[in-house]
Design an enzyme around this catalytic site. Sequence first.
Site, PDB file in Angstrom:
ATOM      1  N   ASP A   1       0.840  -1.198   0.000  1.00  0.00           N
ATOM      2  CA  ASP A   1       0.000   0.000   0.000  1.00  0.00           C
ATOM      3  C   ASP A   1       0.875   1.249   0.000  1.00  0.00           C
ATOM      4  OD1 ASP A   1      -2.225   1.587   0.033  1.00  0.00           O
ATOM      5  OD2 ASP A   1      -2.892   1.053   2.050  1.00  0.00           O
ATOM      6  N   LYS A   2       0.281   2.342  -0.396  1.00  0.00           N
ATOM      7  CA  LYS A   2       0.930   3.659  -0.237  1.00  0.00           C
ATOM      8  C   LYS A   2      -0.081   4.586   0.431  1.00  0.00           C
ATOM      9  CE  LYS A   2      -0.365   7.323  -2.628  1.00  0.00           C
ATOM     10  NZ  LYS A   2      -0.915   8.439  -2.139  1.00  0.00           N
ATOM     11  N   HIS A   3       0.423   5.559   1.167  1.00  0.00           N
ATOM     12  CA  HIS A   3      -0.447   6.507   1.855  1.00  0.00           C
ATOM     13  C   HIS A   3       0.201   7.880   1.734  1.00  0.00           C
ATOM     14  CE1 HIS A   3      -3.834   6.969   4.678  1.00  0.00           C
ATOM     15  NE2 HIS A   3      -3.158   8.016   5.127  1.00  0.00           N
ATOM     16  N   SER A   4      -0.620   8.923   1.735  1.00  0.00           N
ATOM     17  CA  SER A   4      -0.066  10.274   1.624  1.00  0.00           C
ATOM     18  C   SER A   4      -0.451  11.089   2.848  1.00  0.00           C
ATOM     19  CB  SER A   4      -0.622  10.922   0.345  1.00  0.00           C
ATOM     20  OG  SER A   4      -0.609  12.313   0.458  1.00  0.00           O
TER      21      SER A   4
ATOM     22  N   THR B   1      -8.990  11.241  -0.578  1.00  0.00           N
ATOM     23  CA  THR B   1      -9.218  10.234  -1.625  1.00  0.00           C
ATOM     24  C   THR B   1     -10.661   9.726  -1.618  1.00  0.00           C
ATOM     25  OG1 THR B   1      -6.918   9.580  -1.543  1.00  0.00           O
ATOM     26  CG2 THR B   1      -8.447   7.925  -2.351  1.00  0.00           C
TER      27      THR B   1
ATOM     28  N   ARG C   1      -9.363  16.209  14.997  1.00  0.00           N
ATOM     29  CA  ARG C   1      -8.146  16.981  14.695  1.00  0.00           C
ATOM     30  C   ARG C   1      -8.437  18.075  13.675  1.00  0.00           C
ATOM     31  NH1 ARG C   1      -4.490  12.690  12.439  1.00  0.00           N
ATOM     32  NH2 ARG C   1      -3.174  14.426  11.852  1.00  0.00           N
TER      33      ARG C   1
ATOM     34  N   SER D   1      -1.932   7.887  13.207  1.00  0.00           N
ATOM     35  CA  SER D   1      -3.119   7.807  12.353  1.00  0.00           C
ATOM     36  C   SER D   1      -2.813   6.978  11.100  1.00  0.00           C
ATOM     37  CB  SER D   1      -3.553   9.227  11.971  1.00  0.00           C
ATOM     38  OG  SER D   1      -4.489   9.204  10.936  1.00  0.00           O
TER      39      SER D   1
ATOM     40  N   LYS E   1      -3.828   2.498  10.517  1.00  0.00           N
ATOM     41  CA  LYS E   1      -4.619   1.973   9.390  1.00  0.00           C
ATOM     42  C   LYS E   1      -3.802   0.948   8.617  1.00  0.00           C
ATOM     43  CE  LYS E   1      -5.893   6.231   7.861  1.00  0.00           C
ATOM     44  NZ  LYS E   1      -5.856   7.254   8.902  1.00  0.00           N
ATOM     45  N   LYS E   2      -2.505   1.219   8.501  1.00  0.00           N
ATOM     46  CA  LYS E   2      -1.673   0.338   7.679  1.00  0.00           C
ATOM     47  C   LYS E   2      -1.330  -0.949   8.426  1.00  0.00           C
ATOM     48  CE  LYS E   2      -2.638   2.960   5.005  1.00  0.00           C
ATOM     49  NZ  LYS E   2      -3.334   2.833   3.722  1.00  0.00           N
TER      50      LYS E   2
HETATM   51  N1  URA Z   1      -3.421  10.639   6.526  1.00  0.00           N
HETATM   52  C1  URA Z   1      -3.932  10.042   7.625  1.00  0.00           C
HETATM   53  O1  URA Z   1      -4.481   8.969   7.546  1.00  0.00           O
HETATM   54  N2  URA Z   1      -3.787  10.648   8.803  1.00  0.00           N
HETATM   55  C2  URA Z   1      -3.167  11.811   8.945  1.00  0.00           C
HETATM   56  O2  URA Z   1      -3.068  12.288  10.023  1.00  0.00           O
HETATM   57  C3  URA Z   1      -2.644  12.439   7.788  1.00  0.00           C
HETATM   58  C4  URA Z   1      -2.787  11.823   6.582  1.00  0.00           C
END
Ligand code: URA
Length: 475
Positions: free
Chosen positions: A100-103, A140, A188, A203, A207-208
Amino acid sequence: MAAPGPPTPPDVPMPLPEPNPLPELIRLKRDGGRLDEADVRGFVRAVVDGRAQGAQIGAMLMAIRLRGMDTEETAALTRALAESGQQLEWPEAWQGQIVDKHSTGGVGDKVSLVLAPALAACGCKVPMISGRGLGHTGGTLDKLESIPGFTAIQSPEQMRRLLEQVGCCIVGQSKKLVPADGILYAARDVTATVDSLPLITASILSKKSVERLSALVVDVKFGEAAVLPSQAQARELAAALVGVGTGLGLRVAAALTAMDNPLGRSVGHTLEVEEALLCLDGAGPPDLRDLVTRLGGALLWLNRQVETQAKGAAWVAATLDDGSARGRFEQMLEAQGVDPGLARALCSGTPARRRELLPRARQQEELCAPADGTVELLRALPLAQVLRDLGAGRNRAGQSIRPGVGAELLVGVGQRLRRGAPWVRVHLDGPALSIPQRRILQGALVLSDRAPFAAPSPFAELVLPPTGGPTDTQK
Ligand code: URA
């Protein structure tokens, strides 16, 4: 001497210590103390079961934002968030394929819409748990939900089916998946605590870690429109993500990428879906394609599927050029609730046809260049702030968004522009742009006397785990 108490029967488990009351925990962090694992779990449990009041959640987030958290506290928070819901289980046969990738969030960042199906076309399984808009940045899930019928909430069982059938899915956290992150994420956004290194780290990694990945690349943005503007802060966040992630058993790298200009030429939900589809056609703006292929290349390399990042990037590019990534995107839309006819028409239609199929804003307004010049910068931050106020983003949690509102940049960085030529087309639902909004938008266009130049790639550097990548020499 006190009389000894009755012996504990061996088959009765010792009761867990009572967690500290929330005001105590908040005070501890407010005064610069450390929260131990039980404290962090106690707070997260109270958040999920509703015992924590909104004010207490906000106060704790602010205390963390101001006082920070060390690596162990951040790891404890990550674990507590991840364990607030169900863990995902995959068949043995998928081992080594789940990536996976996350931003960290950017303006115009539609990379996930393209990269998840491209990686699926490379044989990976991509169970992407994504987010909604945070601050001025787009989300997204909000972009995908602008496609009629798209359903971001999928159960763990449905995710498994999606990975079997399509190879990728893009879903939101839910009551079952990392529920604590959902609550904290929304809080937040409205308490000025988005830009906290430990909160971002926990955060993202919570999830990852639920996804049970074999490799993860996090795109850490820096620049005026990033959550963390300076490259030094972004490097610190990258180090925290890689350090905490590695400690939790994840193979994770972080890419530092520039976020001063919007990514691509479109900002706003349906406009970004259209641009993602262009990229999936093998076309579209070069900076978007560059980032998609480089992040994908780094991920395939980190996951030991290719010998070099360049080979990985070429593989991802090939899936864009041969239509296989777009085919996966169409399957994913259909499997996540979009009418099959609409999914097909969107994926095989012309850009003009796509525009007819997606929600549109009621009117458009163009702004013109005030002078001749070369485009140095198209400042993403003021652009995103005006668009948010026009309804493309949220000013408070849960607020609905206007999917068709957005902007198309009619020029790119490095191009020459003549006075009076239109440089941006704003799509809006409400009344015409106000004079202050026009002034702010015109401030986003920065011109110089330089000769035209090729816009640089947003990709700056890759931060690897302390042990390095698969082989350090083969980057
Ligand atoms: N993406 C997230 O899931 N959490 C954050 O705090 C910032 C980007």
